[in-house]
Design an enzyme around this catalytic site. Structure first.
Site, PDB file in Angstrom:
ATOM      1  N   ASN A   1       4.774  -0.873 -13.349  1.00 41.09           N
ATOM      2  CA  ASN A   1       5.289  -0.292 -12.114  1.00 41.09           C
ATOM      3  C   ASN A   1       6.065  -1.357 -11.328  1.00 41.09           C
ATOM      4  OD1 ASN A   1       5.435   0.383  -9.303  1.00 41.09           O
ATOM      5  ND2 ASN A   1       3.983   2.024  -9.653  1.00 41.09           N
TER       6      ASN A   1
ATOM      7  N   HIS B   1      -4.056   2.391 -11.055  1.00 37.85           N
ATOM      8  CA  HIS B   1      -4.225   2.076  -9.637  1.00 37.85           C
ATOM      9  C   HIS B   1      -5.253   0.970  -9.459  1.00 37.85           C
ATOM     10  CE1 HIS B   1      -3.869   2.242  -5.378  1.00 37.85           C
ATOM     11  NE2 HIS B   1      -2.815   2.978  -5.573  1.00 37.85           N
TER      12      HIS B   1
ATOM     13  N   ARG C   1       9.175   7.376  -2.909  1.00 39.93           N
ATOM     14  CA  ARG C   1       8.448   7.912  -1.756  1.00 39.93           C
ATOM     15  C   ARG C   1       9.396   8.607  -0.797  1.00 39.93           C
ATOM     16  NH1 ARG C   1       3.444   6.628   0.072  1.00 39.93           N
ATOM     17  NH2 ARG C   1       2.173   5.486  -1.409  1.00 39.93           N
TER      18      ARG C   1
ATOM     19  N   HIS D   1       7.086  -2.990  -6.394  1.00 39.81           N
ATOM     20  CA  HIS D   1       6.979  -4.070  -5.416  1.00 39.81           C
ATOM     21  C   HIS D   1       8.084  -5.111  -5.518  1.00 39.81           C
ATOM     22  CE1 HIS D   1       3.750  -2.139  -3.549  1.00 39.81           C
ATOM     23  NE2 HIS D   1       3.038  -2.098  -4.655  1.00 39.81           N
TER      24      HIS D   1
ATOM     25  N   THR E   1      -0.983   4.817  -2.647  1.00 38.13           N
ATOM     26  CA  THR E   1      -1.621   6.103  -2.953  1.00 38.13           C
ATOM     27  C   THR E   1      -3.140   5.938  -2.864  1.00 38.13           C
ATOM     28  OG1 THR E   1       0.177   6.338  -4.544  1.00 38.13           O
ATOM     29  CG2 THR E   1      -1.540   8.016  -4.597  1.00 38.13           C
TER      30      THR E   1
ATOM     31  N   ARG F   1      10.382   3.586   1.121  1.00 33.71           N
ATOM     32  CA  ARG F   1      10.003   2.238   1.591  1.00 33.71           C
ATOM     33  C   ARG F   1      10.258   1.166   0.535  1.00 33.71           C
ATOM     34  NH1 ARG F   1       3.469   2.738   1.754  1.00 33.71           N
ATOM     35  NH2 ARG F   1       3.984   4.519   3.051  1.00 33.71           N
TER      36      ARG F   1
ATOM     37  N   GLU G   1      -3.095  11.059 -15.315  1.00 35.33           N
ATOM     38  CA  GLU G   1      -3.382   9.651 -15.025  1.00 35.33           C
ATOM     39  C   GLU G   1      -4.641   9.641 -14.165  1.00 35.33           C
ATOM     40  OE1 GLU G   1      -0.223   7.149 -13.425  1.00 35.33           O
ATOM     41  OE2 GLU G   1      -1.737   5.957 -12.381  1.00 35.33           O
TER      42      GLU G   1
ATOM     43  N   HIS H   1       7.891   4.614  -8.159  1.00 37.55           N
ATOM     44  CA  HIS H   1       7.426   5.675  -7.247  1.00 37.55           C
ATOM     45  C   HIS H   1       8.498   5.906  -6.183  1.00 37.55           C
ATOM     46  CE1 HIS H   1       3.823   7.148  -4.560  1.00 37.55           C
ATOM     47  NE2 HIS H   1       4.856   7.945  -4.484  1.00 37.55           N
TER      48      HIS H   1
ATOM     49  N   GLU I   1       6.788   8.426 -10.336  1.00 36.76           N
ATOM     50  CA  GLU I   1       5.719   9.022  -9.530  1.00 36.76           C
ATOM     51  C   GLU I   1       6.370   9.636  -8.303  1.00 36.76           C
ATOM     52  OE1 GLU I   1       3.361   5.695  -8.479  1.00 36.76           O
ATOM     53  OE2 GLU I   1       2.641   5.378 -10.502  1.00 36.76           O
TER      54      GLU I   1
HETATM   55  N1  PXP Z   1      -0.623   4.915 -10.477  1.00 38.72           N
HETATM   56  C1  PXP Z   1      -0.223   5.552  -9.345  1.00 38.72           C
HETATM   57  C2  PXP Z   1      -0.262   7.046  -9.321  1.00 38.72           C
HETATM   58  C3  PXP Z   1       0.217   4.844  -8.219  1.00 38.72           C
HETATM   59  O1  PXP Z   1       0.597   5.501  -7.111  1.00 38.72           O
HETATM   60  C4  PXP Z   1       0.284   3.433  -8.306  1.00 38.72           C
HETATM   61  C5  PXP Z   1       0.805   2.651  -7.143  1.00 38.72           C
HETATM   62  O2  PXP Z   1       2.129   2.975  -6.927  1.00 38.72           O
HETATM   63  C6  PXP Z   1      -0.112   2.811  -9.507  1.00 38.72           C
HETATM   64  C7  PXP Z   1      -0.586   3.577 -10.560  1.00 38.72           C
HETATM   65  C8  PXP Z   1      -0.071   1.334  -9.690  1.00 38.72           C
HETATM   66  O3  PXP Z   1      -1.043   0.772  -8.878  1.00 38.72           O
HETATM   67  P1  PXP Z   1      -1.099  -0.801  -8.676  1.00 38.72           P
HETATM   68  O4  PXP Z   1       0.179  -1.202  -7.999  1.00 38.72           O
HETATM   69  O5  PXP Z   1      -2.310  -0.988  -7.825  1.00 38.72           O
HETATM   70  O6  PXP Z   1      -1.224  -1.409 -10.039  1.00 38.72           O
END
Ligand code: PXP
Length: 241
Positions: A6, A190, A44, A9, A100, A48, A150, A42, A69
């Site tokens: 992901n 997550h 949003r 960030h 989330t 952001r 997921e 993701h 996402e």
């Molecule tokens: N899965 C989902 C549905 C999420 O919303 C996120 C965060 O955007 C992640 C996984 C990844 O989480 P993390 O950044 O804590 O690894």
């Protein structure tokens, strides 16, 4: 076990200065080279971090699976059918949340979710749903015709060592086994990182993990290549030296 990295960030860092770097697409390409089996982003409502330009660039550039996402809104459906990721993972979204905070309540939103899922499927997009490790929620997902979930691992990831963590892990194990029996493709994510991913990797029904923050945080110190390779090794312990 596959890693879907992901890249949100990298966009958070860029947006912290409203700047034009770092580009999430560049991190996505480096991550693929380092062994990530897919890229996740993701989109949003408040934009952001990731924006539509990022989605278009990542869609164009990567060779592996692209998961986006998003909330189940009309605006997001339009974005998905324009960008056409391989997978849309439907998530709940609260504007004030840092990240989330739980799975989608499919039981409560069954009626509105159904046409939304059908529209995405008609556009050739595979639908996944981010869900708490709840058997009733998972059954409701299967009844909607969705074939991929997921499982939310955040409660496990945030729990201190001890009975609460073990309970959260057990719930994930039970949910994964039940979902696989229903024929669902089981993934998780997550809050996972280098120090807590092991017990999740050991769940036989898990096929893929979506991990962002921990890898981006490590990449800031050691670089994307090293950070992704280290995580890929943890996800595939028998292949590691
Ligand atoms: N899965 C989902 C549905 C999420 O919303 C996120 C965060 O955007 C992640 C996984 C990844 O989480 P993390 O950044 O804590 O690894």
């Amino acid at each position: 076990m596959k890693l879907s990295f992901n890249v949100d960030h990298f966009a958070s860092l860029r947006q912290a200065r409203r700047a034009n770097e770092p580009e999430p697409v560049l991190a996505a390409l480096l991550a693929e080279q380092a062994g990530a089996a897919g890229i996740t982003a993701h989109l949003r409502g408040d934009r952001r971090h990731i924006n539509e330009r990022d989605l278009r660039m990542i869609r164009e550039a990567i060779k592996t699976k692209f998961t986006v996402e998003m909330a189940a809104t009309a605006e997001m459906k339009a974005a998905a059918t324009t960008v056409r990721p391989d997978v849309v993972c439907l998530v709940p979204e609260k504007p004030e949340e840092l990240t989330t905070t739980g799975g989608l309540d499919v039981l409560a939103h069954r009626k509105t979710l159904k046409p939304h899922i059908q529209a995405l499927t008609r556009a050739g997009i595979k639908v996944s749903i981010f869900v708490d490790p709840s058997l009733t929620q998972i059954r409701a997902i299967a009844e909607l015709g969705v074939r991929k979930i997921e499982i939310h691992t955040g409660i496990y990831a945030d729990a201190p060592f001890g009975p609460d963590r073990e309970k959260a892990l057990d719930e994930i194990r039970t949910a994964a086994a039940a979902a696989a029996r229903l024929g669902l493709e089981v993934t998780g994510g997550h809050g996972l990182g280098y120090h807590n991913v092991g017990p999740i990797v050991a769940i036989p029904e898990m096929t893929e993990l979506s991990i962002g923050f921990a890898i981006v945080a490590r990449a800031a110190i050691v670089g994307v290549d090293r950070a992704v390779r280290d995580m890929v090794a943890l996800l595939n312990p028998r292949r590691a030296r």
